[in-house]
Design an enzyme around this catalytic site. Structure first.
Site, PDB file in Angstrom:
ATOM      1  N   CYS A   1     -38.778  -5.068  41.558  1.00  0.00           N
ATOM      2  CA  CYS A   1     -37.486  -5.629  41.154  1.00  0.00           C
ATOM      3  C   CYS A   1     -36.641  -5.860  42.399  1.00  0.00           C
ATOM      4  CB  CYS A   1     -36.778  -4.737  40.139  1.00  0.00           C
ATOM      5  SG  CYS A   1     -35.726  -3.456  40.807  1.00  0.00           S
ATOM      6  N   GLU A   2     -35.959  -6.995  42.385  1.00  0.00           N
ATOM      7  CA  GLU A   2     -35.217  -7.367  43.583  1.00  0.00           C
ATOM      8  C   GLU A   2     -33.915  -6.572  43.728  1.00  0.00           C
ATOM      9  OE1 GLU A   2     -34.610 -11.540  43.129  1.00  0.00           O
ATOM     10  OE2 GLU A   2     -32.742 -11.307  42.011  1.00  0.00           O
ATOM     11  N   HIS A   3     -33.521  -5.863  42.681  1.00  0.00           N
ATOM     12  CA  HIS A   3     -32.278  -5.088  42.775  1.00  0.00           C
ATOM     13  C   HIS A   3     -32.474  -3.753  43.461  1.00  0.00           C
ATOM     14  CE1 HIS A   3     -31.370  -7.531  38.950  1.00  0.00           C
ATOM     15  NE2 HIS A   3     -30.798  -8.119  39.971  1.00  0.00           N
ATOM     16  N   HIS A   4     -33.640  -3.151  43.262  1.00  0.00           N
ATOM     17  CA  HIS A   4     -33.860  -1.798  43.783  1.00  0.00           C
ATOM     18  C   HIS A   4     -35.117  -1.671  44.627  1.00  0.00           C
ATOM     19  CE1 HIS A   4     -31.620  -1.470  39.891  1.00  0.00           C
ATOM     20  NE2 HIS A   4     -30.874  -0.660  40.617  1.00  0.00           N
TER      21      HIS A   4
ATOM     22  N   GLN B   1     -37.522  -9.877  35.964  1.00  0.00           N
ATOM     23  CA  GLN B   1     -38.573 -10.187  34.990  1.00  0.00           C
ATOM     24  C   GLN B   1     -38.372 -11.548  34.325  1.00  0.00           C
ATOM     25  OE1 GLN B   1     -39.460  -6.951  32.301  1.00  0.00           O
ATOM     26  NE2 GLN B   1     -40.404  -8.329  30.823  1.00  0.00           N
TER      27      GLN B   1
ATOM     28  N   HIS C   1     -39.811  -0.683  33.803  1.00  0.00           N
ATOM     29  CA  HIS C   1     -39.120  -0.775  35.095  1.00  0.00           C
ATOM     30  C   HIS C   1     -38.860   0.625  35.626  1.00  0.00           C
ATOM     31  CE1 HIS C   1     -37.848  -5.139  35.047  1.00  0.00           C
ATOM     32  NE2 HIS C   1     -38.384  -4.982  33.862  1.00  0.00           N
TER      33      HIS C   1
ATOM     34  N   CYS D   1     -37.009   1.420  37.979  1.00  0.00           N
ATOM     35  CA  CYS D   1     -35.581   1.615  38.286  1.00  0.00           C
ATOM     36  C   CYS D   1     -34.821   2.071  37.051  1.00  0.00           C
ATOM     37  CB  CYS D   1     -34.966   0.349  38.875  1.00  0.00           C
ATOM     38  SG  CYS D   1     -35.033  -1.078  37.791  1.00  0.00           S
TER      39      CYS D   1
HETATM   40 ZN   LIG Z   1     -34.240  -2.701  39.312  1.00  0.00          ZN
END
Ligand SMILES: [Zn+2]
Length: 207
Positions: free
Chosen positions: A78-81, A119, A147, A149
């Site tokens: 995931c690009e956020h975490h 996703q 996920h 995260c």
């Molecule tokens: Zn994430």
């Protein structure tokens, strides 16, 4: 080893220091090299030439029934975490006198999964690429993922599964075609009892 590979290991060493570790202790000495190697693999999808990947695998046929490849395993970040999300991808299309070699579909999934992703975007990129390259009457992609995260931090919903879908062409326009596809994947998709499935369209909470 190329020159551009040196800085990433320095960054990992800095990261280890920043979390209060000693990058020089024995167990961590080789970690920057391993992290780089692993990250380069997990993001190798940026470098893949999709036309090259598909090139020799488009075939003219009279077959006009739905083609489904179900339960394609995928792993992404995931690009956020920068934490993994992973699960199953189900792909279907309705050919328009042309099919793609079946082994190419999991490889296409990998090309887009091996990038920093959300996703929803991963799902639509797979569908749109098949639409563009194979030019079928329609494409459907459903992805079910866990996920880390969400499971390891944040809301800590360890058992939740995020479901996303992208329907193009006849799968978007015709409820019966869409329903046929969903029925064909449901046997597996809904079979994992006890798991909470949420269809929020939100890949991970970007907190
Ligand atoms: Zn994430």
């Amino acid at each position: 080893m190329t020159n551009k590979m040196v800085p990433m290991q320095d960054l990992v060493r800095g990261l280890l220091g920043a979390i209060g570790e000693d990058p020089e202790r024995e167990g961590l000495q080789d970690t920057p090299r391993r992290v780089e190697k692993s990250l380069r693999f997990l993001t190798s999808g940026y470098d893949t030439d999709i036309d090259k990947l598909i090139n020799n695998a488009l075939f003219a046929v009279e077959y006009s029934e739905m083609v489904i490849v179900r339960d394609i395993d995928f792993y992404s970040l995931c690009e956020h975490h920068l934490l993994p999300f992973f699960g199953k991808c189900h792909v279907a299309y309705l050919p328009n006198r042309r099919v793609i070699g079946l082994s190419k579909l999991p490889r296409l999934v990998d090309v887009f999964a091996r990038r920093l992703q959300v996703q929803e975007r991963l799902t639509s990129q797979i569908a749109e690429t098949i639409q563009e390259k194979v030019d079928p009457i329609g494409v459907a992609v459903v992805m079910e993922a866990t996920h880390l995260c969400m499971a390891m931090r944040g809301v800590e919903k360890q058992n939740s599964v995020t479901v996303t879908s992208s329907m193009l062409g006849v799968f978007r326009e015709d409820a019966r075609t869409r329903h046929e596809f969903l029925e064909l994947i449901r046997h597996r998709a809904g079979a994992r009892t006890g798991r909470q499935v949420h269809d929020s369209g939100v890949g991970c909470d970007a907190e």
